[in-house]
Design a protein around this motif. Sequence first.
Motif, PDB file in Angstrom:
ATOM      1  N   ARG A   1       0.829  -1.204   0.000  1.00 52.73           N
ATOM      2  CA  ARG A   1       0.000   0.000   0.000  1.00 52.73           C
ATOM      3  C   ARG A   1       0.868   1.260   0.000  1.00 52.73           C
ATOM      4  O   ARG A   1       1.845   1.333   0.741  1.00 52.73           O
ATOM      5  CB  ARG A   1      -0.878  -0.070   1.252  1.00 52.73           C
ATOM      6  CG  ARG A   1      -1.580   1.183   1.627  1.00 52.73           C
ATOM      7  CD  ARG A   1      -2.298   0.990   2.955  1.00 52.73           C
ATOM      8  NE  ARG A   1      -3.665   0.540   2.778  1.00 52.73           N
ATOM      9  CZ  ARG A   1      -4.219  -0.414   3.527  1.00 52.73           C
ATOM     10  NH1 ARG A   1      -3.534  -1.046   4.442  1.00 52.73           N
ATOM     11  NH2 ARG A   1      -5.483  -0.748   3.332  1.00 52.73           N
ATOM     12  N   THR A   2       0.504   2.223  -0.828  1.00 52.23           N
ATOM     13  CA  THR A   2       1.191   3.522  -0.757  1.00 52.23           C
ATOM     14  C   THR A   2       0.351   4.517   0.039  1.00 52.23           C
ATOM     15  O   THR A   2       0.896   5.433   0.650  1.00 52.23           O
ATOM     16  CB  THR A   2       1.442   4.117  -2.161  1.00 52.23           C
ATOM     17  OG1 THR A   2       0.175   4.278  -2.819  1.00 52.23           O
ATOM     18  CG2 THR A   2       2.363   3.233  -2.990  1.00 52.23           C
ATOM     19  N   HIS A   3      -0.979   4.346   0.028  1.00 54.86           N
ATOM     20  CA  HIS A   3      -1.855   5.317   0.701  1.00 54.86           C
ATOM     21  C   HIS A   3      -3.094   4.616   1.251  1.00 54.86           C
ATOM     22  O   HIS A   3      -3.530   3.603   0.707  1.00 54.86           O
ATOM     23  CB  HIS A   3      -2.324   6.415  -0.267  1.00 54.86           C
ATOM     24  CG  HIS A   3      -1.204   7.249  -0.806  1.00 54.86           C
ATOM     25  ND1 HIS A   3      -0.437   6.858  -1.874  1.00 54.86           N
ATOM     26  CD2 HIS A   3      -0.718   8.446  -0.403  1.00 54.86           C
ATOM     27  CE1 HIS A   3       0.487   7.771  -2.115  1.00 54.86           C
ATOM     28  NE2 HIS A   3       0.333   8.742  -1.238  1.00 54.86           N
ATOM     29  N   TYR A   4      -3.653   5.187   2.310  1.00 57.01           N
ATOM     30  CA  TYR A   4      -4.978   4.786   2.788  1.00 57.01           C
ATOM     31  C   TYR A   4      -6.033   5.637   2.071  1.00 57.01           C
ATOM     32  O   TYR A   4      -5.707   6.705   1.518  1.00 57.01           O
ATOM     33  CB  TYR A   4      -5.083   4.964   4.307  1.00 57.01           C
ATOM     34  CG  TYR A   4      -4.341   3.881   5.064  1.00 57.01           C
ATOM     35  CD1 TYR A   4      -4.955   2.660   5.311  1.00 57.01           C
ATOM     36  CD2 TYR A   4      -3.038   4.075   5.493  1.00 57.01           C
ATOM     37  CE1 TYR A   4      -4.283   1.647   5.980  1.00 57.01           C
ATOM     38  CE2 TYR A   4      -2.359   3.066   6.164  1.00 57.01           C
ATOM     39  CZ  TYR A   4      -2.980   1.856   6.403  1.00 57.01           C
ATOM     40  OH  TYR A   4      -2.322   0.857   7.053  1.00 57.01           O
ATOM     41  N   SER A   5      -7.290   5.164   2.125  1.00 60.39           N
ATOM     42  CA  SER A   5      -8.368   5.825   1.377  1.00 60.39           C
ATOM     43  C   SER A   5      -8.419   7.334   1.630  1.00 60.39           C
ATOM     44  O   SER A   5      -8.525   8.118   0.682  1.00 60.39           O
ATOM     45  CB  SER A   5      -9.718   5.195   1.735  1.00 60.39           C
ATOM     46  OG  SER A   5      -9.950   5.341   3.120  1.00 60.39           O
TER      47      SER A   5
ATOM     48  N   GLU B   1      -6.277   9.360   2.302  1.00 66.27           N
ATOM     49  CA  GLU B   1      -5.130  10.131   1.779  1.00 66.27           C
ATOM     50  C   GLU B   1      -5.250  10.402   0.276  1.00 66.27           C
ATOM     51  O   GLU B   1      -4.437  11.118  -0.296  1.00 66.27           O
ATOM     52  CB  GLU B   1      -3.821   9.380   2.065  1.00 66.27           C
ATOM     53  CG  GLU B   1      -3.529   9.246   3.553  1.00 66.27           C
ATOM     54  CD  GLU B   1      -2.408   8.272   3.843  1.00 66.27           C
ATOM     55  OE1 GLU B   1      -1.583   8.595   4.705  1.00 66.27           O
ATOM     56  OE2 GLU B   1      -2.342   7.187   3.220  1.00 66.27           O
ATOM     57  N   ILE B   2      -6.251   9.787  -0.357  1.00 64.94           N
ATOM     58  CA  ILE B   2      -6.431  10.009  -1.800  1.00 64.94           C
ATOM     59  C   ILE B   2      -7.192  11.322  -1.986  1.00 64.94           C
ATOM     60  O   ILE B   2      -8.430  11.362  -1.924  1.00 64.94           O
ATOM     61  CB  ILE B   2      -7.188   8.809  -2.447  1.00 64.94           C
ATOM     62  CG1 ILE B   2      -6.485   7.487  -2.136  1.00 64.94           C
ATOM     63  CG2 ILE B   2      -7.345   9.020  -3.967  1.00 64.94           C
ATOM     64  CD1 ILE B   2      -5.062   7.374  -2.653  1.00 64.94           C
TER      65      ILE B   2
ATOM     66  N   LEU C   1      -2.733  14.616  -4.652  1.00 57.03           N
ATOM     67  CA  LEU C   1      -1.986  13.537  -5.327  1.00 57.03           C
ATOM     68  C   LEU C   1      -2.280  13.487  -6.835  1.00 57.03           C
ATOM     69  O   LEU C   1      -1.962  12.491  -7.497  1.00 57.03           O
ATOM     70  CB  LEU C   1      -2.348  12.173  -4.703  1.00 57.03           C
ATOM     71  CG  LEU C   1      -1.964  11.952  -3.237  1.00 57.03           C
ATOM     72  CD1 LEU C   1      -2.462  10.595  -2.766  1.00 57.03           C
ATOM     73  CD2 LEU C   1      -0.456  12.029  -3.064  1.00 57.03           C
TER      74      LEU C   1
ATOM     75  N   VAL D   1      -0.770   5.465  -7.338  1.00 53.04           N
ATOM     76  CA  VAL D   1      -0.930   4.996  -5.947  1.00 53.04           C
ATOM     77  C   VAL D   1      -1.355   3.527  -5.954  1.00 53.04           C
ATOM     78  O   VAL D   1      -1.862   3.013  -6.964  1.00 53.04           O
ATOM     79  CB  VAL D   1      -2.014   5.816  -5.183  1.00 53.04           C
ATOM     80  CG1 VAL D   1      -1.593   7.266  -5.029  1.00 53.04           C
ATOM     81  CG2 VAL D   1      -3.377   5.720  -5.877  1.00 53.04           C
TER      82      VAL D   1
ATOM     83  N   VAL E   1      -3.705   1.092  -3.446  1.00 54.73           N
ATOM     84  CA  VAL E   1      -4.563   1.037  -2.252  1.00 54.73           C
ATOM     85  C   VAL E   1      -5.106  -0.390  -2.105  1.00 54.73           C
ATOM     86  O   VAL E   1      -5.163  -1.154  -3.074  1.00 54.73           O
ATOM     87  CB  VAL E   1      -5.751   2.035  -2.350  1.00 54.73           C
ATOM     88  CG1 VAL E   1      -5.265   3.479  -2.364  1.00 54.73           C
ATOM     89  CG2 VAL E   1      -6.612   1.757  -3.577  1.00 54.73           C
TER      90      VAL E   1
END
Length: 440
Positions: free
Chosen positions: A12-16, A18-19, A23, A28, A30
């Motif tokens: 994972r690069t990001h959690y929800s 953080e989108i 960005l 990304v 997820v």
Amino acid sequence: MKKIDELGDWRRTHYSVEITPRLENKRVTVFGWLASIREQGGIVFLILNDKDGMVQVTIHKDRAPNSILEKLKNLNEHSSIGVRGIVKSIKKAPHGAEIIPEEIRILSTTQRQPPFSLFGGKMPSIDKRLDIRVIDLRRPKAQSIFKIRHTVLKAIRDFLISKGYVEVSTPKIIATATEGGAALFPLLYYDKEAFLAQSPQLYKEQLVIPFEKVFEIGPIFRAEESRTLRHLSEVISIDVEEAFVSYEDTMKLIEQMIHHVTKTINDKCSEEMKLLKHKLMIPKAPFKRLTYDYIIKMLEKEDVIVNWGEDLSTQALKILGEILPEFYFITDWPTAIKPFYIKPKDGNQDICESFDFMHGSIELASGGSRVSSKRLLMKRLKEQGLKPKLFEYHLRIFDYGMPPHAGFGLGLERLMMVLTGQENIREVTMFPRDQFRLAP
Ligand code: AMO
């Protein structure tokens, strides 16, 4: 059989949450569970749900790679998936951005659907939800309750540690009852009879000798025969004990702790409280201290008779809840209905230095000054029909300088009911245990 992809080297690069438009045009990755699939005019909208919230994944059927269109055929709600793609801002999506996928990995598919929607609609009975509790815990309301619980536990730990209390752990397999014999779970300990601890009472009292100020947050076990909205067989208890203080000091400590906890929730969990539609006031100290005598006279005026020396009935508690919908203490209970370790009052042995900490009709905690003389403790044990010989391991400590001390035990689940406005204790317990439930 539907084909399952491997996680492989995807991370994972990001959690929800953080989108966001920040960005824009970034690639990304997820992960989460598919909350919904919806098609509208050649566009498929996937809503992916992870521990923090939702993110929209948008597939334009005329432009999407074939591999993604193939994957779509295999997707159903609740599958766990990974999505790698490019972020695009779009006002209508959660957090103002969506992901245009380049690749989707289906990491599990579902064999069946839960008998309720996670995101609203009619709920089945709590028992149906508890049968698949971890799925139920994905509901936003449950997520809010347990995020608040996490915050409450941290706030309590931080508060007590800042005041110099040491966190301890005491045995849960024990030799004797502390809170009355009936509510005990017996078990076989090798070839001896033992019990699950009803409270850390005797151990926390002993631990004031080496550490003076201690607390424990751990399970206690009560064989409750009735199924009510506020009793469980396994509870998390917040136990505090301190040397060289009395029950007055202990009540003050509770006031400060509740102030800190309610303030922390208001500061850190406003979103969760909003979702639960519950308003929490930061209560003003001092909380009312009403003696047992005063309470039974007050109840008499409401035509509820409690004979002196009796515990408060369910009906009496209900009436109290209507008259006192707030935090308060009931103090100075009859000695005979409090446990043997509670100290009788110096001038009047019939009442004792004890309190119940209440909110409305709910008893949240009880506590008191303790007996610190061995002779008196033996007398009190006998008066309560218990055999001092069975408590030899505890009584012997009193030969070595047991200081005056006091403390309390606070039920975390009941506190959570009050803090989050829940009627049923099971809603604030991850895996509740009662007479009829031993799994999951
Ligand atoms: P007591 O038996 O009153 O006191 O328990 C302390 C608190 O623990 C919680 N509690 C329960 N919650 C849900 N279900 C139950 N079956 C249950 N049993 C207890 C309540 C209760 O107020 N040793 C003393 C405390 C002390 O004096 O320090 C004790 O155990 O919130």
